[in-house]
Design an enzyme around this catalytic site. Structure first.
Site, PDB file in Angstrom:
ATOM      1  N   THR A  24      17.349  -3.072  -9.719  1.00  0.00           N
ATOM      2  CA  THR A  24      17.178  -4.499  -9.378  1.00  0.00           C
ATOM      3  C   THR A  24      15.710  -4.907  -9.371  1.00  0.00           C
ATOM      4  O   THR A  24      15.387  -6.063  -9.659  1.00  0.00           O
ATOM      5  CB  THR A  24      17.841  -4.867  -8.029  1.00  0.00           C
ATOM      6  OG1 THR A  24      17.210  -4.149  -6.968  1.00  0.00           O
ATOM      7  CG2 THR A  24      19.324  -4.588  -8.038  1.00  0.00           C
ATOM      8  N   LEU A  69      15.854 -10.271  -8.731  1.00  0.00           N
ATOM      9  CA  LEU A  69      17.189 -10.879  -8.630  1.00  0.00           C
ATOM     10  C   LEU A  69      18.199  -9.782  -8.250  1.00  0.00           C
ATOM     11  O   LEU A  69      19.093  -9.431  -9.022  1.00  0.00           O
ATOM     12  CB  LEU A  69      17.564 -11.542  -9.957  1.00  0.00           C
ATOM     13  CG  LEU A  69      16.671 -12.707 -10.403  1.00  0.00           C
ATOM     14  CD1 LEU A  69      17.144 -13.278 -11.735  1.00  0.00           C
ATOM     15  CD2 LEU A  69      16.645 -13.812  -9.350  1.00  0.00           C
ATOM     16  N   HIS A  70      18.028  -9.247  -7.029  1.00  0.00           N
ATOM     17  CA  HIS A  70      18.856  -8.106  -6.616  1.00  0.00           C
ATOM     18  C   HIS A  70      20.351  -8.412  -6.741  1.00  0.00           C
ATOM     19  O   HIS A  70      21.099  -7.711  -7.427  1.00  0.00           O
ATOM     20  CB  HIS A  70      18.593  -7.759  -5.150  1.00  0.00           C
ATOM     21  CG  HIS A  70      17.195  -7.365  -4.817  1.00  0.00           C
ATOM     22  ND1 HIS A  70      16.617  -6.205  -5.253  1.00  0.00           N
ATOM     23  CD2 HIS A  70      16.258  -7.987  -4.051  1.00  0.00           C
ATOM     24  CE1 HIS A  70      15.386  -6.102  -4.766  1.00  0.00           C
ATOM     25  NE2 HIS A  70      15.142  -7.174  -4.035  1.00  0.00           N
ATOM     26  N   ASP A  71      20.796  -9.417  -6.011  1.00  0.00           N
ATOM     27  CA  ASP A  71      22.241  -9.668  -5.926  1.00  0.00           C
ATOM     28  C   ASP A  71      22.831 -10.228  -7.229  1.00  0.00           C
ATOM     29  O   ASP A  71      23.928  -9.816  -7.636  1.00  0.00           O
ATOM     30  CB  ASP A  71      22.540 -10.593  -4.737  1.00  0.00           C
ATOM     31  CG  ASP A  71      22.240  -9.915  -3.405  1.00  0.00           C
ATOM     32  OD1 ASP A  71      22.082  -8.675  -3.384  1.00  0.00           O
ATOM     33  OD2 ASP A  71      22.167 -10.607  -2.382  1.00  0.00           O
TER      34      ASP A  71
END
Ligand code: BDR
Ligand code: CA
Length: 309
Positions: free
Chosen positions: A192, A237-239
């Site tokens: 991520t 933009l992890h999620d």
């Protein structure tokens, strides 16, 4: 195009909010529910934020509130990054809507039964709701096709030197998921952090014209400053990455490995321990996602956000 049933378990949270905005535009996802958990901020606020993003995106899925604290440890939060309101202080109205009385873990089990083994859990917050569901409903693992999570890391951490926030927030619940028999696809910091969006790219998204695109840009403004101060090229933009992995894994590098969670170590609490780099000594219960084609991923994000009028 194959459409499949999902529950998105989340703690909005600025990147959760971005993921929910994108999810609405993914025809592959039959979103049966969004469930909320304490994480970035308390559960009352993550639930309010899920309502705000549902209204913003024009979606109609039910939202069920879940755990207000981790299974066995004190609650931590990430309001320093996500803001006191969890959405970076954006001026966005709070809808006056009630949420159902059914708790997140009961909804997860009920919906899993309704989906006849096809349900995919996309978990982008601490895993407390899933831990409670697993403890309460012993047959749940047989009813869930797979879990795609944002959490953990083979190397390093973002809340301690070796733990990522979602896993550190509730390491016991996370380990329950890894031990459950449900195939877990772990999108951790290894991948991520490679999926960052630069300020210029974020401005490009914001300039698409829709109120949703503006909101996408807006929620990241506070966090972006911190990433730039830390010397990064942009905000991760992890999620959204974990969400996107659930619909198209072709732009990622994935390895079948063993993963467990450290639940006791003073220095290592919340570490996702994997045999990725060792001599394969663990039971291969999970998949770890290590790389992504960032350019293609961002292009997909842009295409999805363009679908808003
Ligand atoms: C994860 O922790 C939260 O702060 C974010 O929403 C994301 O799910 C990143 O470590
Ligand atoms: Ca999150």
């Amino acid at each position: 195009m194959k459409c499949f049933p999902v529950i998105i378990d989340c703690d909005p949270g600025v990147d959760d909010a971005a993921a929910l905005l994108l999810a609405k535009q993914m025809p592959e996802l039959d979103i049966r529910a969004v469930t909320t958990v304490a994480g970035n901020v308390g559960v009352d606020q993550t639930t309010v934020n899920a309502l705000r993003i549902r209204a913003a995106s024009g979606a109609a899925y039910p939202i069920f509130a879940g755990a207000d604290k981790p299974l066995f440890r004190e609650r931590i939060d990430a309001s320093a990054f996500h803001g006191e309101d969890g959405l970076g202080g954006v001026a966005y109205p709070v809808p006056k809507e009630e949420i159902p009385a059914e708790k997140a873990w009961d909804a997860i089990y009920r919906i899993a039964k309704e989906c006849n083994g096809e349900l995919v859990l996309i978990a982008i917050g601490p895993l407390t709701n899933i831990g409670i569901a697993l403890a309460k409903y012993k047959e749940l693992p047989q009813l869930v096709k797979k879990a795609v999570i944002m959490g953990g890391a083979a190397v390093g951490g973002n809340v301690t030197p070796c733990a990522e926030f979602n896993i550190y927030a509730d390491p016991h619940a996370a380990d329950m998921l890894f031990c459950s028999g449900i195939p877990v696809y772990m999108c951790g910091l290894d991948v991520t952090m490679k999926a960052f969006v630069t300020p210029e790219e974020l401005d490009e998204i914001g300039a698409l014209g829709s109120s949703q695109a503006k909101l996408f840009r807006e929620v990241f403004q506070m966090g972006q400053k911190k990433y730039l101060e830390w010397g990064m090229k942009g905000v991760a933009l992890h999620d959204p990455l974990a969400l996107y992995y659930a619909v198209d894994d072709s732009i990622f590098e994935t390895h079948h490995v063993g993963i467990r969670v450290e639940t006791k170590g003073a220095l290592t609490l919340g570490k996702t321990v994997t045999d990725l780099y060792s001599d394969k000594q663990m039971e291969h219960n999970a998949y770890i996602v290590m790389d992504v084609n960032r350019e293609v991923f961002l292009q997909k994000v842009m295409e999805l956000m363009k679908k808003y009028d």
